[in-house]
Design a protein around this motif. Structure first.
Motif, PDB file in Angstrom:
ATOM      1  N   ILE A   5       0.867  -1.170   0.000  1.00 43.23           N
ATOM      2  CA  ILE A   5       0.000   0.000   0.000  1.00 43.23           C
ATOM      3  C   ILE A   5       0.905   1.222   0.000  1.00 43.23           C
ATOM      4  O   ILE A   5       1.710   1.402   0.917  1.00 43.23           O
ATOM      5  CB  ILE A   5      -0.936   0.029   1.228  1.00 43.23           C
ATOM      6  N   LYS A   6       0.790   2.012  -1.062  1.00 47.88           N
ATOM      7  CA  LYS A   6       1.572   3.247  -1.183  1.00 47.88           C
ATOM      8  C   LYS A   6       3.061   3.012  -0.939  1.00 47.88           C
ATOM      9  O   LYS A   6       3.724   3.777  -0.249  1.00 47.88           O
ATOM     10  CB  LYS A   6       1.041   4.322  -0.232  1.00 47.88           C
ATOM     11  N   GLY A   7       3.577   1.901  -1.483  1.00 47.17           N
ATOM     12  CA  GLY A   7       5.001   1.609  -1.402  1.00 47.17           C
ATOM     13  C   GLY A   7       5.457   0.940  -0.120  1.00 47.17           C
ATOM     14  O   GLY A   7       6.650   0.699   0.062  1.00 47.17           O
ATOM     15  N   LEU A   8       4.537   0.629   0.776  1.00 45.62           N
ATOM     16  CA  LEU A   8       4.879  -0.027   2.034  1.00 45.62           C
ATOM     17  C   LEU A   8       4.368  -1.468   2.005  1.00 45.62           C
ATOM     18  O   LEU A   8       3.212  -1.709   1.658  1.00 45.62           O
ATOM     19  CB  LEU A   8       4.238   0.730   3.210  1.00 45.62           C
ATOM     20  N   ARG A   9       5.240  -2.409   2.372  1.00 41.90           N
ATOM     21  CA  ARG A   9       4.900  -3.835   2.315  1.00 41.90           C
ATOM     22  C   ARG A   9       4.346  -4.302   3.662  1.00 41.90           C
ATOM     23  O   ARG A   9       4.981  -4.128   4.698  1.00 41.90           O
ATOM     24  CB  ARG A   9       6.128  -4.646   1.936  1.00 41.90           C
ATOM     25  N   PHE A  10       3.156  -4.931   3.587  1.00 40.82           N
ATOM     26  CA  PHE A  10       2.452  -5.423   4.768  1.00 40.82           C
ATOM     27  C   PHE A  10       2.377  -6.946   4.736  1.00 40.82           C
ATOM     28  O   PHE A  10       2.088  -7.528   3.689  1.00 40.82           O
ATOM     29  CB  PHE A  10       1.000  -4.912   4.783  1.00 40.82           C
ATOM     30  N   PHE A  11       2.573  -7.571   5.888  1.00 39.13           N
ATOM     31  CA  PHE A  11       2.293  -8.992   6.079  1.00 39.13           C
ATOM     32  C   PHE A  11       1.100  -9.057   7.020  1.00 39.13           C
ATOM     33  O   PHE A  11       1.130  -8.468   8.107  1.00 39.13           O
ATOM     34  CB  PHE A  11       3.492  -9.722   6.691  1.00 39.13           C
ATOM     35  N   ILE A  12       0.046  -9.755   6.597  1.00 38.92           N
ATOM     36  CA  ILE A  12      -1.184  -9.845   7.393  1.00 38.92           C
ATOM     37  C   ILE A  12      -1.482 -11.301   7.683  1.00 38.92           C
ATOM     38  O   ILE A  12      -1.540 -12.132   6.772  1.00 38.92           O
ATOM     39  CB  ILE A  12      -2.378  -9.223   6.636  1.00 38.92           C
ATOM     40  N   ALA A  13      -1.673 -11.617   8.949  1.00 34.32           N
ATOM     41  CA  ALA A  13      -2.071 -12.956   9.385  1.00 34.32           C
ATOM     42  C   ALA A  13      -2.838 -12.801  10.688  1.00 34.32           C
ATOM     43  O   ALA A  13      -2.626 -11.831  11.425  1.00 34.32           O
ATOM     44  CB  ALA A  13      -0.849 -13.853   9.588  1.00 34.32           C
ATOM     45  N   HIS A  14      -3.703 -13.744  10.973  1.00 33.31           N
ATOM     46  CA  HIS A  14      -4.430 -13.655  12.236  1.00 33.31           C
ATOM     47  C   HIS A  14      -3.485 -13.834  13.419  1.00 33.31           C
ATOM     48  O   HIS A  14      -3.584 -13.122  14.407  1.00 33.31           O
ATOM     49  CB  HIS A  14      -5.563 -14.685  12.273  1.00 33.31           C
ATOM     50  N   GLY A  15      -2.583 -14.775  13.290  1.00 34.06           N
ATOM     51  CA  GLY A  15      -1.593 -14.973  14.348  1.00 34.06           C
ATOM     52  C   GLY A  15      -1.709 -16.284  15.076  1.00 34.06           C
ATOM     53  O   GLY A  15      -0.773 -16.705  15.761  1.00 34.06           O
ATOM     54  N   HIS A  16      -2.832 -16.976  14.933  1.00 30.42           N
ATOM     55  CA  HIS A  16      -3.008 -18.239  15.653  1.00 30.42           C
ATOM     56  C   HIS A  16      -2.032 -19.304  15.173  1.00 30.42           C
ATOM     57  O   HIS A  16      -1.674 -20.196  15.938  1.00 30.42           O
ATOM     58  CB  HIS A  16      -4.456 -18.723  15.569  1.00 30.42           C
ATOM     59  N   ARG A  17      -1.576 -19.218  13.949  1.00 31.64           N
ATOM     60  CA  ARG A  17      -0.596 -20.177  13.420  1.00 31.64           C
ATOM     61  C   ARG A  17       0.844 -19.731  13.681  1.00 31.64           C
ATOM     62  O   ARG A  17       1.776 -20.424  13.300  1.00 31.64           O
ATOM     63  CB  ARG A  17      -0.822 -20.385  11.926  1.00 31.64           C
ATOM     64  N   HIS A  18       1.007 -18.582  14.304  1.00 34.25           N
ATOM     65  CA  HIS A  18       2.342 -18.043  14.601  1.00 34.25           C
ATOM     66  C   HIS A  18       2.579 -17.891  16.106  1.00 34.25           C
ATOM     67  O   HIS A  18       3.533 -17.230  16.510  1.00 34.25           O
ATOM     68  CB  HIS A  18       2.517 -16.680  13.918  1.00 34.25           C
ATOM     69  N   ASN A  19       1.700 -18.451  16.923  1.00 29.87           N
ATOM     70  CA  ASN A  19       1.860 -18.438  18.385  1.00 29.87           C
ATOM     71  C   ASN A  19       1.992 -17.035  18.980  1.00 29.87           C
ATOM     72  O   ASN A  19       2.763 -16.818  19.912  1.00 29.87           O
ATOM     73  CB  ASN A  19       3.057 -19.295  18.805  1.00 29.87           C
ATOM     74  N   VAL A  20       1.218 -16.070  18.457  1.00 26.91           N
ATOM     75  CA  VAL A  20       1.353 -14.690  18.926  1.00 26.91           C
ATOM     76  C   VAL A  20       0.941 -14.493  20.388  1.00 26.91           C
ATOM     77  O   VAL A  20       1.307 -13.481  20.977  1.00 26.91           O
ATOM     78  CB  VAL A  20       0.575 -13.691  18.031  1.00 26.91           C
ATOM     79  N   LYS A  21       0.230 -15.446  20.955  1.00 28.98           N
ATOM     80  CA  LYS A  21      -0.116 -15.328  22.371  1.00 28.98           C
ATOM     81  C   LYS A  21       1.088 -15.628  23.268  1.00 28.98           C
ATOM     82  O   LYS A  21       1.081 -15.298  24.445  1.00 28.98           O
ATOM     83  CB  LYS A  21      -1.279 -16.257  22.726  1.00 28.98           C
ATOM     84  N   ILE A  22       2.119 -16.226  22.682  1.00 26.88           N
ATOM     85  CA  ILE A  22       3.322 -16.577  23.443  1.00 26.88           C
ATOM     86  C   ILE A  22       4.466 -15.613  23.131  1.00 26.88           C
ATOM     87  O   ILE A  22       5.123 -15.102  24.025  1.00 26.88           O
ATOM     88  CB  ILE A  22       3.743 -18.030  23.141  1.00 26.88           C
ATOM     89  N   THR A  23       4.705 -15.379  21.839  1.00 27.36           N
ATOM     90  CA  THR A  23       5.807 -14.518  21.409  1.00 27.36           C
ATOM     91  C   THR A  23       5.504 -13.973  20.014  1.00 27.36           C
ATOM     92  O   THR A  23       4.794 -14.611  19.244  1.00 27.36           O
ATOM     93  CB  THR A  23       7.150 -15.290  21.390  1.00 27.36           C
TER      94      THR A  23
END
Length: 170
Positions: free
Chosen positions: A70-88
């Motif tokens: 978006i406007k030259g900025l790269r975004f990674f979007i994920a819910h996070g449940h598959r990346h253990n975001v509740k832990i780290t």
């Protein structure tokens, strides 16, 4: 200055998503939903959002993760449940770094935050329905220019949550 709306974990809220879209439709360059809408992929309330599947989304049309520019900025979007975001946040940040993303958007924990990890900005907009760690339901607005980034958190009524809002240099 480019601006993006980021929301997540709306868990069935339709009218609230429509109100956010109406409030920001002429003011942002993109809208992101980080999953757990519990709505069909093509539901009118989800129209216009870059969107991913959360652990409570069952429509197979949802992608597990997205890479967007978006406007030259790269975004990674994920819910996070598959990346253990509740832990780290390390696994999601590492995966996004592999994809050369500067901005990482996720949900899942319902904990609103913006955190700098290396040369990345990791944003969880919180939840507009079931916030954790605070009473206020939240979504975020990211604005940027050159190396300066601003993440401002808001309640559904449009009131800023000043204690969460931050400025970053990447």
């Amino acid at each position: 200055m480019p601006t993006v709306l980021i929301t997540s974990d709306s868990h069935g809220f339709k009218d609230e998503l429509k109100k956010l879209k109406e409030r920001y439709k002429e003011k942002v360059d993109g809208m992101i939903h980080c999953g757990d809408s519990e709505l069909d992929f093509n539901h009118p309330a989800m129209e216009g959002f870059y969107k991913v599947a959360g652990n409570c989304d069952y429509d197979p049309e949802y992608e597990e993760e997205l890479m967007i520019d978006i406007k030259g900025l790269r975004f990674f979007i994920a819910h996070g449940h598959r990346h253990n975001v509740k832990i780290t946040l390390d696994p999601i940040a590492y995966h996004a770094e592999e994809e050369q993303a500067t901005i990482v958007c996720h949900g899942h924990s319902h904990l609103a935050h913006a955190t700098k990890i290396g040369n990345q900005l990791v944003i969880n907009p919180g939840s507009i329905r079931l916030p954790r760690g605070r009473r206020e339901e939240t979504y975020a607005i990211l604005s940027w220019g050159n190396t300066a980034y601003s993440v401002t958190f808001y309640q559904l009524n449009g009131k800023e949550v000043k204690s969460l809002s931050q400025q970053f240099i990447l």
